[in-house]
Design an enzyme around this catalytic site. Structure first.
Site, short mmCIF file in Angstrom:
data_model
loop_
_atom_site.label_atom_id
_atom_site.label_comp_id
_atom_site.label_asym_id
_atom_site.label_seq_id
_atom_site.Cartn_x
_atom_site.Cartn_y
_atom_site.Cartn_z
N SER A 142 0.83 -1.21 0.00
CA SER A 142 0.00 0.00 0.00
C SER A 142 0.85 1.25 0.00
O SER A 142 1.96 1.26 0.54
CB SER A 142 -0.89 -0.01 1.25
OG SER A 142 -1.47 1.26 1.45
N TYR A 175 -1.76 -1.03 10.88
CA TYR A 175 -2.03 -1.56 9.53
C TYR A 175 -0.88 -1.20 8.58
O TYR A 175 -0.30 -2.08 7.94
CB TYR A 175 -3.34 -0.99 8.99
CG TYR A 175 -3.45 -1.13 7.49
CD1 TYR A 175 -3.19 -0.04 6.65
CD2 TYR A 175 -3.77 -2.35 6.90
CE1 TYR A 175 -3.24 -0.18 5.28
CE2 TYR A 175 -3.83 -2.49 5.53
CZ TYR A 175 -3.57 -1.39 4.72
OH TYR A 175 -3.61 -1.52 3.35
N LYS A 228 2.29 -3.58 6.56
CA LYS A 228 2.68 -3.56 5.15
C LYS A 228 4.20 -3.32 5.02
O LYS A 228 4.89 -3.97 4.23
CB LYS A 228 1.90 -2.48 4.38
CG LYS A 228 0.41 -2.78 4.26
CD LYS A 228 0.15 -4.11 3.58
CE LYS A 228 -1.33 -4.40 3.44
NZ LYS A 228 -1.59 -5.74 2.87
#
Ligand code: WQD
Length: 341
Positions: free
Chosen positions: A125, A150, A154
């Site tokens: 992302s 989150y 990644k």
């Protein structure tokens, strides 16, 4: 026919990628634990392509379940979508995010190492860049400290893959998505957020249909032309096709490094107000919204420099923002009708 495992293949981006892989002649097997999707998506993929993919309901956090799967099914490559993805929720439940987004990744990579499965595509992302110093964002932009667990999963995920490629000769590509929106032209698959949508476009479509009372625009005091944050909204079908291009790159051994990463966006930025205006104009309606306080963790602006992805993947976006906003609305309308049946 090469067989590809798609983890999270019943999710929003996963299901659209399954369709494009089948269209490109790949045999597909899906693993999904249904924590954020529905098995009806499997049948709808079959209705689009004529081939209902093989499906296994497996929790990738359970090492034995992962091992048993690979004892039964031989695959030539893996595209790994399965992960929790709500930025705000990750702040409340960090350990759930580390267990699922990191634990499952490690189990998959261990099986790939032990069975010499060589091709791996990772769902990453643009969040890894945080608020980039320069726009548009290139792949050389520095990775900033993550603003959420989150985003951290990644960043850590990419590092785990980089180390694994170095140690075990794995070939992997991380695709750093910007903001995926829209639905397949058939309107048989699309975005199915469970509960209250966290992302802008599904919240807009549900407001337009009266499912939500009013859209809250999180702040108009940013350093942008109209004060609202800017993002790069990419049609999910264009994003899905980028995965096919990345997989073909690996299988044809065109990758220049064991671990590569590419920014997958349109290369254009639009503010929240611009998205609202485009949505109203494309769908011929007025949207009920109000400006409220900023949302914690939002960056001012993020949109991609897609030069490297275009060149190295031989891929570029084909769909327009208006097509994405139209299909998102038509898809949501269809959901509402279907659930009312
Ligand atoms: C976009 C803009 C909000 C909702 C995140 C993740 C990214 C990816 C996509 C998983 C922002 C504004 C939103 C609302 C609003 N996640 N907004 N009202 O935060 O750019 O990206 O989701 O794949 O990794 O970081 O997307 O759609 O939540 O927000 O004003 O009700 O819309 O402030 O400016 P985001 P988003």
């Amino acid at each position: 026919m090469k067989k590809i495992l798609i983890t999270g293949g019943l999710g929003f981006i996963g299901s659209h990628t399954v369709v494009e892989l089948q269209n490109a002649g790949f045999d597909v097997v899906i693993i999904d634990d249904l924590s954020n999707s529905s098995v009806e998506v499997l049948n709808n993929i079959g209705r689009i392509t004529g081939t209902t993919p093989e499906y296994h309901q497996i929790d990738l956090r359970v090492k034995e379940e992962v091992k048993n799967f690979f004892n039964k099914v031989n695959v030539d490559g893996i595209i790994h979508f399965a992960a929790f993805k709500a930025v705000g929720e990750s702040v409340q439940k960090p350990l759930d995010y580390y267990e699922n987004n990191i634990g499952a990744l490690v189990y998959l990579l261990q099986e790939m190492r032990d069975r010499n499965i060589d091709h791996f595509i990772f769902s990453s992302s643009c969040t890894v860049y945080g608020q980039a110093d320069e726009l548009p964002i290139t792949e050389n932009a520095p990775i900033k400290p993550a603003e959420s667990p989150y985003g951290n999963t990644k960043q850590i995920g990419e590092e785990i893959i980089r180390d694994t490629c170095k140690a075990n000769g794995l070939n992997a590509i991380a695709l750093r998505y910007f903001n995926p929106i829209g639905a397949h032209d058939s309107l048989k698959i699309g975005e199915l957020p469970l509960g209250v949508p966290q992302n802008l476009v599904p919240y807009i479509t549900q407001t337009a249909l009266g499912i939500r009372e009013q859209l809250s625009v999180y702040g108009d005091d940013y350093d942008t032309p109209d004060g609202t944050p800017i993002r790069d909204y990419i049609h999910v079908v264009d994003l899905a096709k980028a995965h096919v291009a990345a997989l073909q790159r690996l299988m044809e051994k065109k990758n220049k490094e064991n671990f590569e990463y590419f920014n997958i966006g349109t290369g254009k930025g639009n503010s929240v107000i611009e998205i609202i205006n485009a949505f109203e104009q494309t769908n011929d309606l007025k949207l009920n919204y109000k400006i409220v306080a900023r949302r914690e963790g939002d960056v001012t602006a993020a949109f991609a420099d897609t030069t490297i992805a275009n060149r190295e993947l031989g891929w570029k976006t084909e769909k327009t923002l208006n097509e994405a906003l139209k299909s998102a609305y038509e898809w949501q309308k269809k959901q509402t009708v279907d659930t009312l049946k």
